[in-house]
Scaffold this active site. Structure first.
Site, PDB file in Angstrom:
ATOM      1  N   ASP A   1      -6.567  -6.466   4.559  1.00  0.00           N
ATOM      2  CA  ASP A   1      -6.003  -5.117   4.551  1.00  0.00           C
ATOM      3  C   ASP A   1      -5.962  -4.557   5.963  1.00  0.00           C
ATOM      4  O   ASP A   1      -7.007  -4.277   6.561  1.00  0.00           O
ATOM      5  CB  ASP A   1      -6.871  -4.237   3.643  1.00  0.00           C
ATOM      6  CG  ASP A   1      -6.308  -2.838   3.448  1.00  0.00           C
ATOM      7  OD1 ASP A   1      -5.195  -2.564   3.904  1.00  0.00           O
ATOM      8  OD2 ASP A   1      -7.013  -2.031   2.803  1.00  0.00           O
ATOM      9  N   GLY A   2      -4.738  -4.389   6.453  1.00  0.00           N
ATOM     10  CA  GLY A   2      -4.550  -3.753   7.746  1.00  0.00           C
ATOM     11  C   GLY A   2      -3.808  -4.641   8.723  1.00  0.00           C
ATOM     12  O   GLY A   2      -4.252  -5.741   9.030  1.00  0.00           O
ATOM     13  N   GLY A   3      -2.646  -4.157   9.146  1.00  0.00           N
ATOM     14  CA  GLY A   3      -1.874  -4.884  10.154  1.00  0.00           C
ATOM     15  C   GLY A   3      -1.229  -6.165   9.652  1.00  0.00           C
ATOM     16  O   GLY A   3      -0.889  -7.044  10.446  1.00  0.00           O
TER      17      GLY A   3
ATOM     18  N   GLY B   1      -8.652   3.992   7.611  1.00  0.00           N
ATOM     19  CA  GLY B   1      -8.326   5.401   7.869  1.00  0.00           C
ATOM     20  C   GLY B   1      -6.842   5.667   8.033  1.00  0.00           C
ATOM     21  O   GLY B   1      -6.368   6.723   7.634  1.00  0.00           O
ATOM     22  N   PHE B   2      -6.142   4.710   8.584  1.00  0.00           N
ATOM     23  CA  PHE B   2      -4.730   4.951   8.868  1.00  0.00           C
ATOM     24  C   PHE B   2      -3.911   3.686   8.688  1.00  0.00           C
ATOM     25  O   PHE B   2      -4.421   2.579   8.919  1.00  0.00           O
ATOM     26  CB  PHE B   2      -4.550   5.463  10.310  1.00  0.00           C
ATOM     27  CG  PHE B   2      -5.301   6.735  10.557  1.00  0.00           C
ATOM     28  CD1 PHE B   2      -4.735   7.961  10.208  1.00  0.00           C
ATOM     29  CD2 PHE B   2      -6.576   6.712  11.080  1.00  0.00           C
ATOM     30  CE1 PHE B   2      -5.447   9.142  10.395  1.00  0.00           C
ATOM     31  CE2 PHE B   2      -7.299   7.883  11.270  1.00  0.00           C
ATOM     32  CZ  PHE B   2      -6.729   9.106  10.929  1.00  0.00           C
ATOM     33  N   GLY B   3      -2.662   3.855   8.291  1.00  0.00           N
ATOM     34  CA  GLY B   3      -1.739   2.736   8.244  1.00  0.00           C
ATOM     35  C   GLY B   3      -1.175   2.461   9.625  1.00  0.00           C
ATOM     36  O   GLY B   3      -1.382   3.242  10.568  1.00  0.00           O
ATOM     37  N   GLY B   4      -0.485   1.347   9.752  1.00  0.00           N
ATOM     38  CA  GLY B   4       0.263   1.056  10.966  1.00  0.00           C
ATOM     39  C   GLY B   4      -0.566   0.626  12.166  1.00  0.00           C
ATOM     40  O   GLY B   4      -0.086   0.666  13.302  1.00  0.00           O
TER      41      GLY B   4
ATOM     42  N   HIS C   1      -8.590   1.235  -3.645  1.00  0.00           N
ATOM     43  CA  HIS C   1      -9.486   0.990  -2.506  1.00  0.00           C
ATOM     44  C   HIS C   1     -10.146   2.312  -2.131  1.00  0.00           C
ATOM     45  O   HIS C   1      -9.505   3.187  -1.549  1.00  0.00           O
ATOM     46  CB  HIS C   1      -8.632   0.417  -1.354  1.00  0.00           C
ATOM     47  CG  HIS C   1      -9.378   0.211  -0.080  1.00  0.00           C
ATOM     48  ND1 HIS C   1      -8.734  -0.035   1.124  1.00  0.00           N
ATOM     49  CD2 HIS C   1     -10.706   0.196   0.202  1.00  0.00           C
ATOM     50  CE1 HIS C   1      -9.642  -0.184   2.079  1.00  0.00           C
ATOM     51  NE2 HIS C   1     -10.838  -0.033   1.547  1.00  0.00           N
TER      52      HIS C   1
ATOM     53  N   MET D   1      -8.873   8.077   0.472  1.00  0.00           N
ATOM     54  CA  MET D   1      -9.664   8.474   1.656  1.00  0.00           C
ATOM     55  C   MET D   1     -10.156   9.900   1.469  1.00  0.00           C
ATOM     56  O   MET D   1      -9.415  10.756   0.981  1.00  0.00           O
ATOM     57  CB  MET D   1      -8.792   8.410   2.908  1.00  0.00           C
ATOM     58  CG  MET D   1      -8.130   7.054   3.131  1.00  0.00           C
ATOM     59  SD  MET D   1      -7.270   7.008   4.704  1.00  0.00           S
ATOM     60  CE  MET D   1      -6.401   5.438   4.559  1.00  0.00           C
TER      61      MET D   1
ATOM     62  N   MET E   1     -11.425  -5.951   5.606  1.00  0.00           N
ATOM     63  CA  MET E   1     -10.665  -4.986   6.410  1.00  0.00           C
ATOM     64  C   MET E   1     -10.295  -5.637   7.737  1.00  0.00           C
ATOM     65  O   MET E   1     -11.159  -6.112   8.478  1.00  0.00           O
ATOM     66  CB  MET E   1     -11.503  -3.723   6.698  1.00  0.00           C
ATOM     67  CG  MET E   1     -11.731  -2.803   5.518  1.00  0.00           C
ATOM     68  SD  MET E   1     -10.239  -2.286   4.632  1.00  0.00           S
ATOM     69  CE  MET E   1      -9.263  -1.508   5.932  1.00  0.00           C
TER      70      MET E   1
ATOM     71  N   SER F   1       0.845  -1.199   0.000  1.00  0.00           N
ATOM     72  CA  SER F   1       0.000   0.000   0.000  1.00  0.00           C
ATOM     73  C   SER F   1       0.874   1.239   0.000  1.00  0.00           C
ATOM     74  O   SER F   1       1.685   1.446   0.920  1.00  0.00           O
ATOM     75  CB  SER F   1      -0.887   0.024   1.242  1.00  0.00           C
ATOM     76  OG  SER F   1      -1.424   1.328   1.399  1.00  0.00           O
TER      77      SER F   1
ATOM     78  N   ASP G   1      -4.762   3.543  -1.621  1.00  0.00           N
ATOM     79  CA  ASP G   1      -5.771   3.865  -0.609  1.00  0.00           C
ATOM     80  C   ASP G   1      -6.306   5.274  -0.802  1.00  0.00           C
ATOM     81  O   ASP G   1      -5.578   6.253  -0.622  1.00  0.00           O
ATOM     82  CB  ASP G   1      -5.151   3.742   0.787  1.00  0.00           C
ATOM     83  CG  ASP G   1      -5.040   2.293   1.230  1.00  0.00           C
ATOM     84  OD1 ASP G   1      -6.032   1.558   1.099  1.00  0.00           O
ATOM     85  OD2 ASP G   1      -3.954   1.892   1.692  1.00  0.00           O
TER      86      ASP G   1
ATOM     87  N   HIS H   1      -1.463  -1.389  -4.080  1.00  0.00           N
ATOM     88  CA  HIS H   1      -2.712  -1.028  -3.399  1.00  0.00           C
ATOM     89  C   HIS H   1      -2.735   0.495  -3.193  1.00  0.00           C
ATOM     90  O   HIS H   1      -1.816   1.064  -2.614  1.00  0.00           O
ATOM     91  CB  HIS H   1      -2.769  -1.767  -2.062  1.00  0.00           C
ATOM     92  CG  HIS H   1      -4.062  -1.636  -1.334  1.00  0.00           C
ATOM     93  ND1 HIS H   1      -5.183  -2.379  -1.650  1.00  0.00           N
ATOM     94  CD2 HIS H   1      -4.419  -0.845  -0.288  1.00  0.00           C
ATOM     95  CE1 HIS H   1      -6.167  -2.070  -0.821  1.00  0.00           C
ATOM     96  NE2 HIS H   1      -5.734  -1.127   0.007  1.00  0.00           N
TER      97      HIS H   1
ATOM     98  N   MET I   1     -12.112   4.411   0.050  1.00  0.00           N
ATOM     99  CA  MET I   1     -12.675   4.625   1.391  1.00  0.00           C
ATOM    100  C   MET I   1     -13.337   5.994   1.364  1.00  0.00           C
ATOM    101  O   MET I   1     -12.868   6.951   2.001  1.00  0.00           O
ATOM    102  CB  MET I   1     -11.562   4.548   2.442  1.00  0.00           C
ATOM    103  CG  MET I   1     -11.082   3.127   2.674  1.00  0.00           C
ATOM    104  SD  MET I   1      -9.507   3.069   3.555  1.00  0.00           S
ATOM    105  CE  MET I   1      -8.381   3.288   2.187  1.00  0.00           C
TER     106      MET I   1
HETATM  107  C1  DX5 Z   1      -6.202   1.338   6.041  1.00  0.00           C
HETATM  108  C2  DX5 Z   1      -5.813   1.135   4.591  1.00  0.00           C
HETATM  109  C3  DX5 Z   1      -4.736   0.151   4.460  1.00  0.00           C
HETATM  110  C4  DX5 Z   1      -3.442   0.535   5.085  1.00  0.00           C
HETATM  111  C5  DX5 Z   1      -2.749  -0.691   5.543  1.00  0.00           C
HETATM  112  O1  DX5 Z   1      -7.207   2.263   6.117  1.00  0.00           O
HETATM  113  O2  DX5 Z   1      -6.917   0.687   3.844  1.00  0.00           O
HETATM  114  O3  DX5 Z   1      -4.547  -0.247   3.106  1.00  0.00           O
HETATM  115  O4  DX5 Z   1      -2.593   1.221   4.215  1.00  0.00           O
HETATM  116  O5  DX5 Z   1      -1.631  -0.277   6.204  1.00  0.00           O
HETATM  117  P1  DX5 Z   1      -0.815  -1.223   7.188  1.00  0.00           P
HETATM  118  O6  DX5 Z   1      -0.351  -2.376   6.359  1.00  0.00           O
HETATM  119  O7  DX5 Z   1       0.277  -0.331   7.631  1.00  0.00           O
HETATM  120  O8  DX5 Z   1      -1.748  -1.638   8.283  1.00  0.00           O
HETATM  121 ZN    ZN Z   2      -6.566  -0.284   1.759  1.00  0.00          ZN
END
Ligand code: DX5
Ligand code: ZN
Length: 236
Positions: A192-194, A162-165, A86, A57, A157, A28, A55, A53, A88
């Site tokens: 997707d996520g974590g 909303g946020f990475g990490g 994606h 938003m 999901m 991503s 993202d 990917h 959002m």
């Molecule tokens: C979250 C995004 C994800 C995000 C994943 O809202 O849709 O695609 O970038 O990031 P990581 O892999 O850091 O959790």
């Molecule tokens: Zn995503």
């Protein structure tokens, strides 16, 4: 060239998701250096990555703002990777055509945002892209039961969008098990996520085959090493 012709031409140039049955990492760009995106994407495609990917938003469906079609347009000029977009956003029906025009290959929308998902999936296909539906961690899997099998890839999901990490939510990931029963082996399931070396095997065991990784790839200084580490567990 009329709008319809534009889409027809664009359709011929679309990249297809790898055929179901392979395991894929989809880095991503949310965690990438946005001032240096071409180089960032090149670093991961050089490691055999086929899906990027993207993202999107809107600061409304989720409490963060990222990028619009203009970024997809420029990415498209510089990479042959599948642009897995994606959305959002609160109004994907309004904006999906703009992302498609810009060069997106695959569009994922949130079930929470669309009243007639079957019609929207048809519309996305008519515009030349493959289609995906996704659901938030708190949204029950029943909400996509009727449409999951109509998609090319279903996105689960595994964090609140909303946020990475953020940390992987195991209960949300388990929805992959039911979704795999519904869609069978020929439709991709993306998580997707974590996702990182400590969670990818769990997600795979629930039936996922496509693993979005933001922080675990672009958050690391050595992208080749980061991808190799995930691949080792993913393929193990
Ligand atoms: C979250 C995004 C994800 C995000 C994943 O809202 O849709 O695609 O970038 O990031 P990581 O892999 O850091 O959790
Ligand atoms: Zn995503």
């Amino acid at each position: 060239m009329g709008q319809e012709d534009f889409y027809k031409v664009a359709m011929m140039e679309r990249r297809q998701l790898p055929k179901a049955g392979t395991l894929e990492i989809a880095p991503s760009i949310l965690s990438a250096d946005f001032a240096n995106l071409k180089a960032e994407v090149d670093q991961v495609t050089a490691e055999g990555i086929e899906i990027i990917h993207v993202d999107v938003m809107d600061g409304h469906f989720v409490p963060n703002i990222t990028l619009g079609p203009v970024v997809v347009k420029w990415l498209r000029r510089y990479t042959d990777a599948v642009l897995d977009t994606h959305l959002m956003i609160t109004d994907p029906k309004k904006y999906a055509p703009e992302f498609i025009k810009a060069g997106a290959d695959h569009i994922t929308f949130h079930i929470e945002t669309v009243d007639d998902p079957t019609a929207f999936i048809d519309q996305l296909r008519d515009l030349g892209v493959t289609a995906g539906v996704t659901l938030n961690p708190e949204t029950p899997v029943e909400s996509i039961e009727k449409v999951a099998a109509l998609c090319d890839m279903v996105l689960v999901m595994t964090v609140h969008p909303g946020f990475g990490g953020q940390s992987f939510i195991d209960d949300a990931a388990r929805k992959c098990q039911r979704i795999r029963e519904i869609v069978g082996p020929d439709i991709r399931i993306e998580v997707d996520g974590g996702i990182d070396v400590s969670t990818v095997a769990t997600a795979k065991s629930y039936g996922a085959d496509t693993f979005v990784a933001g922080n675990a790839v672009f958050g690391k200084p050595d992208r080749a090493a980061a991808i190799a580490a995930i691949k080792e567990v993913m393929n193990g």
